[in-house]
Design a protein around this motif. Structure first.
Motif, PDB file in Angstrom:
ATOM      1  N   GLU A 101      65.415 -28.347 -39.022  1.00  9.45           N
ATOM      2  CA  GLU A 101      66.586 -28.364 -38.136  1.00  9.45           C
ATOM      3  C   GLU A 101      66.531 -27.206 -37.145  1.00  9.45           C
ATOM      4  OE1 GLU A 101      69.930 -29.436 -36.240  1.00  9.45           O
ATOM      5  OE2 GLU A 101      68.799 -30.597 -37.724  1.00  9.45           O
ATOM      6  N   GLY A 104      63.967 -28.248 -34.496  1.00  7.75           N
ATOM      7  CA  GLY A 104      64.460 -29.289 -33.601  1.00  7.75           C
ATOM      8  C   GLY A 104      65.564 -28.815 -32.677  1.00  7.75           C
ATOM      9  N   SER A 105      66.397 -27.901 -33.135  1.00  8.46           N
ATOM     10  CA  SER A 105      67.496 -27.396 -32.295  1.00  8.46           C
ATOM     11  C   SER A 105      67.053 -26.268 -31.373  1.00  8.46           C
ATOM     12  CB  SER A 105      68.628 -26.894 -33.201  1.00  8.46           C
ATOM     13  OG  SER A 105      68.199 -25.790 -33.981  1.00  8.46           O
ATOM     14  N   ILE A 131      63.748 -28.599 -27.980  1.00  9.27           N
ATOM     15  CA  ILE A 131      64.850 -29.566 -27.943  1.00  9.27           C
ATOM     16  C   ILE A 131      64.385 -30.886 -27.340  1.00  9.27           C
ATOM     17  CG2 ILE A 131      67.098 -30.048 -26.906  1.00  9.27           C
ATOM     18  CD1 ILE A 131      67.730 -27.071 -27.150  1.00  9.27           C
ATOM     19  N   ARG A 134      62.459 -32.949 -29.917  1.00  9.65           N
ATOM     20  CA  ARG A 134      63.111 -33.003 -31.226  1.00  9.65           C
ATOM     21  C   ARG A 134      62.743 -34.276 -31.989  1.00  9.65           C
ATOM     22  NH1 ARG A 134      67.857 -30.957 -33.646  1.00  9.65           N
ATOM     23  NH2 ARG A 134      68.810 -32.430 -35.102  1.00  9.65           N
TER      24      ARG A 134
END
Length: 357
Positions: A101, A104-105, A131, A134
């Motif tokens: 996470e 991906g962020s 991002i 992602r």
């Protein structure tokens, strides 16, 4: 006049046998995998069993004693090291979703940039890149998870393979003699005898060398990663040792995993870690492997990469592990077949007789 001549009939019959063989390999693939692993285990244990047999004067008793010793060693290993590996593996498994996470962020770019003094522009650029990719990152993580789950489904081999290996250890010479009994021609028997001899030598040397490299790699990784206090050192060392079964590709994956986990968990000495991984790889490839493995494989790196990739596509993780000995076995068959085929061709050439006056 015959509708089909004998030569065409032989070609059709050979093609049908080939198709039947391909179909058998497709439907019985998992069974064949179990038998191949059992053969490798038998080759690994056979020298020790042969030595014990000199004391016990019985092959069955020697095999039973060898299995008892192996079970004792495994029990000791898992008693002292197993709990630590299990705890670290559980913590790492719990941390992986959060790490994915963060990637991906783009949060990981900000954290790494703050630790290493990146400018705000560089941090923002890296964050935007993560991002925008992602979906690809999540898909890659899911693919890795599926691979791991597929490997876990094959745990039944841990029970079946040792049982099958008992039969190969006990009756291996009888199986070889039974195969040779199907060959009637003396030249063909010599060909099969040479191929089987080369395969025996290659497989015995290969499996013992691979196990030696696994143990040496585990000790090297565990010593350095533990000394440098790398997070999840025991799990990473165990994974690095197991990945030594896959030449070329396995060490690269190990290095990538170790560096990724260290970086994502905030380890600051990743440059020293990268230097160690490079130095260890050079030591393995140019010092240890030539001494331990010798010339038993003689595979070109491109052939090794092709075998690993093809094995992964056909049989997943298990296919990767078996790809190298299979490629080496094909090389042995081809090497022995060439002089046999050339001698047959020379024998079929008609020698012209003396010309008539």
């Amino acid at each position: 006049m015959a509708l089909v001549d004998s030569r065409a009939a032989r070609v059709i019959f050979t093609a049908l046998l080939f198709l039947l063989g391909i179909g058998f390999l497709y439907f019985a693939f998992h069974t064949l995998i179990a038998f191949l692993f059992a053969i490798l285990l038998a080759y690994l244990m056979n020298p020790a069993v042969t030595r014990i047999e000199r004391w016990t004067r019985g092959r069955g008793t020697a095999i039973a004693l060898m299995y008892a010793v192996v079970l004792m060693l495994l029990a000791v290993f898992f008693f002292f090291i197993g709990p630590g590996v299990a705890r670290q593996a559980q913590r790492l498994a719990q941390a992986i979703p959060g790490l994915i996470e963060n990637i991906g962020s783009g949060q990981i770019a900000e954290e790494i940039g703050a630790r290493h003094g990146w400018s705000l522009g560089t941090q923002q650029l890296a964050q935007n890149f993560l991002i925008s990719h992602r979906a690809d990152i999540l898909a890659m993580a899911q693919g890795i998870g599926l691979r791991v789950a597929d490997a876990a489904k094959q745990s039944w081999l841990l029970v079946v393979v040792p049982i099958l290996a008992v039969f190969f250890l006990k009756d291996g010479p009888r199986f070889r003699d039974a195969l040779l009994a199907f060959v009637t021609s003396e030249r063909q028997r010599q060909l099969f005898h040479n191929v089987i001899g080369d395969l025996n030598l290659m497989l015995a040397q290969f499996i013992r060398a691979q196990l030696t490299m696994v143990l040496l790699s585990f000790i090297a990784y565990m010593s350095f990663l533990g000394l440098m206090r790398v997070p999840y050192a025991l799990v990473l060392s165990s994974a690095g040792g197991v990945m030594e079964f896959i030449p070329l590709v396995g060490p690269l994956v190990t290095a990538a995993v170790i560096l990724s986990v260290a970086t994502l968990t905030g380890y600051s000495h990743w440059i020293v870690l990268a230097l160690f991984l490079a130095a260890w790889r050079l030591t393995v490839d140019y010092v240890l492997v030539p001494r331990i493995m010798g010339n038993s494989m003689e595979l070109h790196p491109l052939a090794t990469i092709f075998g690993v990739l093809a094995g992964g596509e056909i049989g997943g993780v298990l296919g990767i592990y078996l790809s190298i000995p299979v490629m080496a076995a094909l090389r042995i068959v081809w090497k022995r077949w060439q002089p046999y085929s050339q001698s047959n061709h020379s024998a079929l050439v008609e020698v012209p007789g003396p010309s008539e006056p």
